[in-house]
Design a protein around this motif. Sequence first.
Motif, short mmCIF file in Angstrom:
data_model
loop_
_atom_site.label_atom_id
_atom_site.label_comp_id
_atom_site.label_asym_id
_atom_site.label_seq_id
_atom_site.Cartn_x
_atom_site.Cartn_y
_atom_site.Cartn_z
N PHE A 73 0.88 -1.25 0.16
CA PHE A 73 0.02 -0.21 0.01
C PHE A 73 1.01 0.99 0.02
O PHE A 73 2.03 1.21 0.19
CB PHE A 73 -0.76 -0.03 1.25
N GLY A 74 0.42 2.30 -0.32
CA GLY A 74 0.88 3.58 -0.11
C GLY A 74 0.52 4.59 -1.04
O GLY A 74 -0.29 4.44 -1.86
N TRP A 75 1.33 5.60 -1.19
CA TRP A 75 1.05 6.74 -2.09
C TRP A 75 1.84 6.59 -3.44
O TRP A 75 2.96 6.22 -3.33
CB TRP A 75 1.31 8.08 -1.49
N VAL A 76 1.26 6.97 -4.76
CA VAL A 76 2.02 6.84 -5.90
C VAL A 76 2.92 8.13 -5.82
O VAL A 76 2.56 8.97 -5.49
CB VAL A 76 0.98 6.99 -7.14
N ALA A 77 4.08 7.97 -6.10
CA ALA A 77 5.05 8.73 -5.95
C ALA A 77 4.76 10.22 -6.82
O ALA A 77 4.25 10.20 -7.92
CB ALA A 77 6.40 8.26 -6.39
N GLY A 78 5.20 11.28 -6.46
CA GLY A 78 5.38 12.37 -7.15
C GLY A 78 4.36 13.61 -6.47
O GLY A 78 4.53 14.68 -6.92
N SER A 79 3.88 13.32 -5.40
CA SER A 79 3.10 14.42 -4.95
C SER A 79 3.82 15.01 -3.48
O SER A 79 4.36 14.18 -2.76
CB SER A 79 1.59 13.92 -4.30
N LYS A 80 3.60 16.29 -3.25
CA LYS A 80 4.03 16.88 -2.04
C LYS A 80 2.98 16.77 -1.06
O LYS A 80 1.97 17.33 -1.12
CB LYS A 80 4.61 18.14 -2.13
N LEU A 81 3.40 15.87 -0.07
CA LEU A 81 2.13 15.68 1.16
C LEU A 81 2.78 15.90 2.51
O LEU A 81 4.09 15.88 2.74
CB LEU A 81 1.97 14.15 1.23
N GLU A 82 1.96 16.78 3.11
CA GLU A 82 2.32 17.12 4.69
C GLU A 82 1.36 16.57 5.56
O GLU A 82 0.16 16.09 5.17
CB GLU A 82 2.34 18.59 4.79
N CYS A 103 -13.66 20.62 18.51
CA CYS A 103 -14.14 19.09 18.15
C CYS A 103 -13.21 17.89 18.81
O CYS A 103 -12.19 18.07 19.49
CB CYS A 103 -13.67 18.87 16.46
N TRP A 104 -14.07 16.88 18.91
CA TRP A 104 -13.19 15.79 19.74
C TRP A 104 -12.63 14.70 18.58
O TRP A 104 -13.16 14.80 17.36
CB TRP A 104 -14.55 14.96 20.38
N THR A 105 -11.42 14.13 19.14
CA THR A 105 -10.78 13.58 18.15
C THR A 105 -10.50 11.90 18.77
O THR A 105 -10.46 11.97 19.92
CB THR A 105 -9.26 14.10 17.63
N CYS A 106 -10.10 11.20 17.88
CA CYS A 106 -9.58 9.88 18.28
C CYS A 106 -8.52 9.62 17.43
O CYS A 106 -7.89 10.65 16.75
CB CYS A 106 -10.49 8.64 17.74
N PRO A 107 -7.89 8.71 17.48
CA PRO A 107 -6.21 8.65 16.79
C PRO A 107 -6.69 8.63 15.35
O PRO A 107 -5.65 9.35 14.65
CB PRO A 107 -5.62 7.36 17.31
N LEU A 108 -7.84 8.23 14.67
CA LEU A 108 -7.83 8.35 13.35
C LEU A 108 -8.20 9.60 12.67
O LEU A 108 -7.61 10.13 11.51
CB LEU A 108 -9.04 7.36 12.71
N SER A 109 -8.65 10.56 13.68
CA SER A 109 -9.15 11.97 13.14
C SER A 109 -8.11 12.87 13.76
O SER A 109 -8.34 14.19 13.12
CB SER A 109 -10.57 12.22 13.58
N GLU A 110 -7.21 12.66 14.43
CA GLU A 110 -6.30 13.81 14.98
C GLU A 110 -5.42 14.07 14.16
O GLU A 110 -4.64 15.08 14.42
CB GLU A 110 -5.86 13.27 16.42
N ASP A 111 -5.01 13.42 12.98
CA ASP A 111 -4.03 13.65 12.26
C ASP A 111 -4.69 13.42 10.73
O ASP A 111 -5.39 12.45 10.55
CB ASP A 111 -2.79 12.84 12.18
N ALA A 112 -4.22 14.17 9.67
CA ALA A 112 -4.32 14.25 8.31
C ALA A 112 -3.24 14.54 7.41
O ALA A 112 -2.35 15.37 7.84
CB ALA A 112 -5.66 15.06 8.00
N VAL A 113 -3.57 14.01 6.45
CA VAL A 113 -2.33 14.21 5.08
C VAL A 113 -3.27 15.20 4.25
O VAL A 113 -4.15 15.46 4.20
CB VAL A 113 -2.11 13.18 4.12
N VAL A 114 -2.33 16.58 4.15
CA VAL A 114 -2.80 17.67 3.66
C VAL A 114 -1.85 17.74 2.36
O VAL A 114 -0.57 17.56 2.41
CB VAL A 114 -2.80 18.74 4.57
N SER A 115 -2.64 18.22 1.28
CA SER A 115 -1.79 18.81 -0.01
C SER A 115 -2.35 19.67 -0.99
O SER A 115 -3.77 19.63 -0.79
CB SER A 115 -1.30 17.84 -0.80
N ASP A 116 -1.80 20.63 -1.53
CA ASP A 116 -2.24 21.20 -2.60
C ASP A 116 -2.19 21.10 -3.92
O ASP A 116 -2.51 21.74 -5.06
CB ASP A 116 -1.96 22.59 -2.55
N GLN A 117 -1.68 19.62 -4.17
CA GLN A 117 -1.20 18.91 -5.17
C GLN A 117 -2.07 17.66 -5.43
O GLN A 117 -2.57 16.94 -4.39
CB GLN A 117 0.06 18.59 -5.41
#
Length: 221
Positions: A73-82, A103-117
């Motif tokens: 599994f994983g990201w297809v290479a080429g994108s800038k992800l933060e 907002c209330w969070t759990c381990p799943l919702s407390e972090d996210a991958v963000v990108s403008d690409q």
Amino acid sequence: METSGQESRGGLRPAPSRARCFSIPLAVMLVTSLGSVARAEVYKFDFGSDDSALQDGFTRVTPKSLFEGAAEFGWVAGSKLEVRAKARTAYEDSSRGATPPPCWTCPLSEDAVVSDQPAEFAAKVAPGKYRAWVLCGLSYPYRNQYFDFDVTSGAVTKRVQFEESYQFRHVFLDVDAGSGEARLRFAPRSLFAVCGVVLWQETHEARIQSEVLKPLRQIID
């Protein structure tokens, strides 16, 4: 006189029964079969960093997880992800005293991958038809930011929109993984923010909704 045993110093030794002869191969076959069924039921991915919390039962996916070579599994290479992460699990101090977090969070919702690409996530799965639940949003503070992006699988696209932070959107998609690969594409008009993905075969819809998604949504929503 004919016998079915083999001769030994103590006399005739009975031949091993057919049940014993086949018990080990049969056990191996059963374990293999059960493992295949279990593997085909559900795939759960938590998008974040090496340091952020991991949702119980999920597989960690970071921007460095690339879908190449022997990777499952994983990201297809080429994108800038933060990664943006902020846990919100307790009341917060304010001028008015202790107040609930935005907002209330759990381990799943407390972090996210963000990108403008544009970016694409892929996973090797047992071939078949799947449903996907994509959790979009973030708990990290963004001010004066409008999130507008598409989530696509095959020919099906869902648009996601929300303003600033502390909001989450649940996206459901049909995924055709007949080739043994499930793929989801994220195309931002501004930014995209995605917390995780759950994939399951369509025949397990009711169980996954009840046992996996409902408990998570009770926290997130």
